[in-house]
Write a protein that holds these residues in place. Structure first.
Motif, PDB file in Angstrom:
ATOM      1  N   LEU A 165      -2.697 -17.045 -31.375  1.00 60.13           N
ATOM      2  CA  LEU A 165      -2.965 -17.065 -32.933  1.00 60.13           C
ATOM      3  C   LEU A 165      -4.571 -16.902 -33.113  1.00 60.13           C
ATOM      4  N   VAL A 166      -5.052 -15.861 -33.951  1.00 60.26           N
ATOM      5  CA  VAL A 166      -6.346 -15.601 -34.278  1.00 60.26           C
ATOM      6  C   VAL A 166      -6.567 -16.200 -35.525  1.00 60.26           C
ATOM      7  N   VAL A 167      -7.549 -17.009 -35.960  1.00 55.95           N
ATOM      8  CA  VAL A 167      -8.098 -17.858 -37.089  1.00 55.95           C
ATOM      9  C   VAL A 167      -9.245 -17.043 -37.357  1.00 55.95           C
ATOM     10  N   GLY A 168      -9.010 -16.319 -38.642  1.00 50.66           N
ATOM     11  CA  GLY A 168     -10.372 -15.821 -39.257  1.00 50.66           C
ATOM     12  C   GLY A 168     -10.301 -13.888 -38.727  1.00 50.66           C
ATOM     13  N   THR A 169     -10.253 -13.175 -39.689  1.00 47.58           N
ATOM     14  CA  THR A 169     -10.396 -11.832 -39.218  1.00 47.58           C
ATOM     15  C   THR A 169     -11.429 -11.296 -39.920  1.00 47.58           C
ATOM     16  N   GLY A 170     -12.637 -11.687 -39.712  1.00 50.32           N
ATOM     17  CA  GLY A 170     -13.860 -11.262 -40.016  1.00 50.32           C
ATOM     18  C   GLY A 170     -14.058 -10.186 -38.979  1.00 50.32           C
ATOM     19  N   SER A 171     -15.387  -9.559 -38.636  1.00 47.66           N
ATOM     20  CA  SER A 171     -15.316  -8.616 -37.642  1.00 47.66           C
ATOM     21  C   SER A 171     -14.958  -9.202 -36.213  1.00 47.66           C
ATOM     22  N   GLN A 172     -15.480 -10.386 -35.882  1.00 50.09           N
ATOM     23  CA  GLN A 172     -15.087 -11.126 -34.739  1.00 50.09           C
ATOM     24  C   GLN A 172     -13.581 -11.188 -34.273  1.00 50.09           C
ATOM     25  N   GLY A 173     -12.869 -11.527 -35.471  1.00 46.99           N
ATOM     26  CA  GLY A 173     -11.528 -11.588 -35.395  1.00 46.99           C
ATOM     27  C   GLY A 173     -10.913 -10.537 -35.114  1.00 46.99           C
ATOM     28  N   LEU A 174     -11.417  -9.416 -35.768  1.00 46.34           N
ATOM     29  CA  LEU A 174     -10.968  -7.938 -35.630  1.00 46.34           C
ATOM     30  C   LEU A 174     -11.025  -7.330 -34.262  1.00 46.34           C
ATOM     31  N   PHE A 175     -12.397  -7.709 -33.659  1.00 44.51           N
ATOM     32  CA  PHE A 175     -12.758  -7.204 -32.419  1.00 44.51           C
ATOM     33  C   PHE A 175     -11.545  -7.806 -31.338  1.00 44.51           C
ATOM     34  N   LEU A 176     -11.458  -9.256 -31.704  1.00 42.51           N
ATOM     35  CA  LEU A 176     -10.379 -10.066 -30.690  1.00 42.51           C
ATOM     36  C   LEU A 176      -9.226  -9.483 -30.819  1.00 42.51           C
ATOM     37  N   CYS A 177      -8.653  -9.039 -32.005  1.00 42.87           N
ATOM     38  CA  CYS A 177      -7.230  -8.538 -32.288  1.00 42.87           C
ATOM     39  C   CYS A 177      -7.034  -7.114 -31.433  1.00 42.87           C
ATOM     40  N   GLU A 178      -8.210  -6.278 -31.691  1.00 36.66           N
ATOM     41  CA  GLU A 178      -8.193  -5.024 -30.811  1.00 36.66           C
ATOM     42  C   GLU A 178      -8.009  -5.040 -29.275  1.00 36.66           C
ATOM     43  N   LEU A 179      -8.882  -5.984 -28.867  1.00 37.26           N
ATOM     44  CA  LEU A 179      -8.801  -6.244 -27.434  1.00 37.26           C
ATOM     45  C   LEU A 179      -7.460  -6.913 -27.030  1.00 37.26           C
ATOM     46  N   LEU A 180      -6.996  -7.790 -27.808  1.00 35.57           N
ATOM     47  CA  LEU A 180      -5.647  -8.462 -27.428  1.00 35.57           C
ATOM     48  C   LEU A 180      -4.490  -7.473 -27.358  1.00 35.57           C
ATOM     49  N   VAL A 181      -4.623  -6.495 -28.172  1.00 34.74           N
ATOM     50  CA  VAL A 181      -3.708  -5.456 -28.378  1.00 34.74           C
ATOM     51  C   VAL A 181      -3.648  -4.482 -27.231  1.00 34.74           C
ATOM     52  N   ASP A 182      -5.118  -4.305 -26.708  1.00 36.01           N
ATOM     53  CA  ASP A 182      -5.042  -3.558 -25.939  1.00 36.01           C
ATOM     54  C   ASP A 182      -4.856  -4.092 -24.404  1.00 36.01           C
ATOM     55  N   ALA A 183      -4.815  -5.338 -24.480  1.00 34.19           N
ATOM     56  CA  ALA A 183      -4.253  -6.064 -23.251  1.00 34.19           C
ATOM     57  C   ALA A 183      -2.838  -6.759 -23.176  1.00 34.19           C
ATOM     58  N   GLY A 184      -1.972  -5.836 -24.338  1.00 31.72           N
ATOM     59  CA  GLY A 184      -0.617  -6.162 -24.122  1.00 31.72           C
ATOM     60  C   GLY A 184      -0.133  -7.349 -24.762  1.00 31.72           C
ATOM     61  N   ILE A 185      -0.942  -7.810 -25.736  1.00 33.11           N
ATOM     62  CA  ILE A 185      -0.970  -9.398 -26.264  1.00 33.11           C
ATOM     63  C   ILE A 185      -0.786  -8.885 -27.768  1.00 33.11           C
ATOM     64  N   THR A 186       0.248  -9.485 -28.433  1.00 27.91           N
ATOM     65  CA  THR A 186       0.584  -9.208 -30.061  1.00 27.91           C
ATOM     66  C   THR A 186      -0.051 -10.553 -30.757  1.00 27.91           C
ATOM     67  N   PRO A 187      -1.491 -10.365 -31.396  1.00 28.98           N
ATOM     68  CA  PRO A 187      -2.039 -11.684 -32.090  1.00 28.98           C
ATOM     69  C   PRO A 187      -1.316 -11.998 -33.404  1.00 28.98           C
ATOM     70  N   HIS A 188      -0.954 -13.037 -33.657  1.00 30.00           N
ATOM     71  CA  HIS A 188      -0.773 -13.501 -34.847  1.00 30.00           C
ATOM     72  C   HIS A 188      -1.967 -14.000 -35.558  1.00 30.00           C
ATOM     73  N   VAL A 189      -2.014 -13.579 -36.755  1.00 27.02           N
ATOM     74  CA  VAL A 189      -3.439 -13.990 -37.579  1.00 27.02           C
ATOM     75  C   VAL A 189      -3.316 -14.843 -38.783  1.00 27.02           C
ATOM     76  N   ILE A 190      -4.352 -15.795 -39.033  1.00 25.07           N
ATOM     77  CA  ILE A 190      -4.468 -16.426 -40.317  1.00 25.07           C
ATOM     78  C   ILE A 190      -5.799 -16.025 -40.784  1.00 25.07           C
ATOM     79  N   GLU A 191      -5.839 -15.459 -42.145  1.00 24.13           N
ATOM     80  CA  GLU A 191      -6.684 -14.941 -42.873  1.00 24.13           C
ATOM     81  C   GLU A 191      -6.640 -14.883 -44.354  1.00 24.13           C
ATOM     82  N   PRO A 192      -7.412 -15.759 -44.950  1.00 23.85           N
ATOM     83  CA  PRO A 192      -6.965 -15.708 -46.593  1.00 23.85           C
ATOM     84  C   PRO A 192      -7.374 -14.249 -47.334  1.00 23.85           C
TER      85      PRO A 192
END
Ligand SMILES: [Zn+2]
Ligand SMILES: [Zn+2]
Length: 322
Positions: A165-192
């Motif tokens: 679970l990634v909480v917050g998808t400001g740019s730091q959360g977005l870079f995390l999501c991209e790297l996680l997806v690249d590593a074969g992990i599908t992140p769930h996100v919470i972002e208002p």
């Protein structure tokens, strides 16, 4: 040369300043791009005090080496580089253990040494990382915050197939999501913020619903104290939380919650020199394209407008100097 400086809280002025000359172990960089992030914003707002005004802003910079100091290999002239803007001492106990993010002597660009939204800057040669010329400026300008995200992933120990679970998808959360997806992990996100959530989804993340619980890992990037207890509650027993977002306010978590559920809480601060930056640059060379996180581009003269845009726009704002 021109540089973007803070002259008072929330007041930026692009002014003429002397062009710096490289010291013996430095390189002179003609800057091409500087990304803006939350820590720049806290300087801009006056929440982080700077040694003097006018103060040159910015720390996420890239450019080309145009001159070198006496002790630096002249062959480096012409390199496209990304700046690692945390100059650790490499002599203290923490640095000798490879834990350079904890260096008490760390020089932090834009905080305790002038920033880099300027036409030319000098950088210690060891903190200017060469990047292959096929890597685009837009991807390159993401190198520093991408390294922060990558270091958090390294420190977490997450591997393909784990849930997170990634909480917050400001740019730091977005870079995390991209790297996680690249590593074969599908992140769930919470972002208002709907726009930021949509960007995360475009990168391959899934918007978490109430019933999504039992995550192996949590990456907390928002730094909002109230967001932490409910996010921890969604971890599986024995799960690991990486805390990246910062706040000075207590977050209201009891030791009972942590002990009974045997959670691992890991603080992740920037990255460790030189491997985290070198590994991220290798990812860029290998074709990772973080520029999907970039949102708005501004010329140097419009730096003030860029800072105003940072808070409200989804994705990353950056200053283009070339
Ligand atoms: Zn930053
Ligand atoms: Zn040190």
């Amino acid at each position: 040369m021109k540089a973007a400086t803070l002259v008072a809280p929330e007041r930026i002025s692009v002014i003429e300043v002397p062009q710096p000359a490289p010291g013996p172990r430095e390189v002179l960089v003609r800057m091409r791009g500087v990304g803006l992030c939350g820590s720049d914003l806290s300087v801009y707002r006056g929440h982080r005090t700077v040694p003097q005004v006018p103060w040159i802003l910015g720390h996420e910079g890239v450019g080309d080496i145009v001159a070198v100091g006496a002790e630096v290999d002249e062959q480096r002239i012409g390199e496209q580089i990304a700046i690692e803007p945390n100059y650790c001492c490499m002599r203290c106990e923490a640095c000798r253990r490879g834990f350079t993010s904890a260096c008490p002597n760390r020089i932090i660009v834009g905080i305790n040494t002038p920033g880099i939204i300027a036409e030319y800057v000098t950088v210690p040669a060891d903190f200017a990382f060469p990047v292959a010329s096929h890597v685009s400026l837009r991807d390159l300008v993401c190198a520093e915050p991408l390294t922060v995200a990558r270091a958090a992933i390294r420190r977490s120990g997450i591997t393909a197939g784990d849930s997170c679970l990634v909480v917050g998808t400001g740019s730091q959360g977005l870079f995390l999501c991209e790297l996680l997806v690249d590593a074969g992990i599908t992140p769930h996100v919470i972002e208002p913020h709907g726009g930021r959530r949509a960007l995360a989804e475009a990168l391959g993340a899934i918007a978490a619903v109430e019933s999504d619980t039992g995550f192996d890992y949590l990456f907390e990037t928002s730094g909002v104290p109230a967001a932490l207890p409910p996010a921890l509650a969604r971890l599986a027993t024995g799960g690991t939380a990486l805390l990246i977002g910062l706040s000075t306010e207590p977050a209201g978590v009891s030791s009972f919650d942590i002990v009974y559920r045997q959670l691992h809480l890991v603080g992740s601060l920037i990255y460790d020199h030189p491997t985290d930056f070198a590994d991220t640059v290798a990812l860029l060379d290998g074709g990772l394209s973080p520029s999907r996180v970039l949102h708005a581009e501004f010329p140097l003269d419009e730096t003030a407008r860029a800072f105003e845009a940072v808070r409200s726009t989804p994705g990353k704002c950056w200053i283009r100097l070339d």
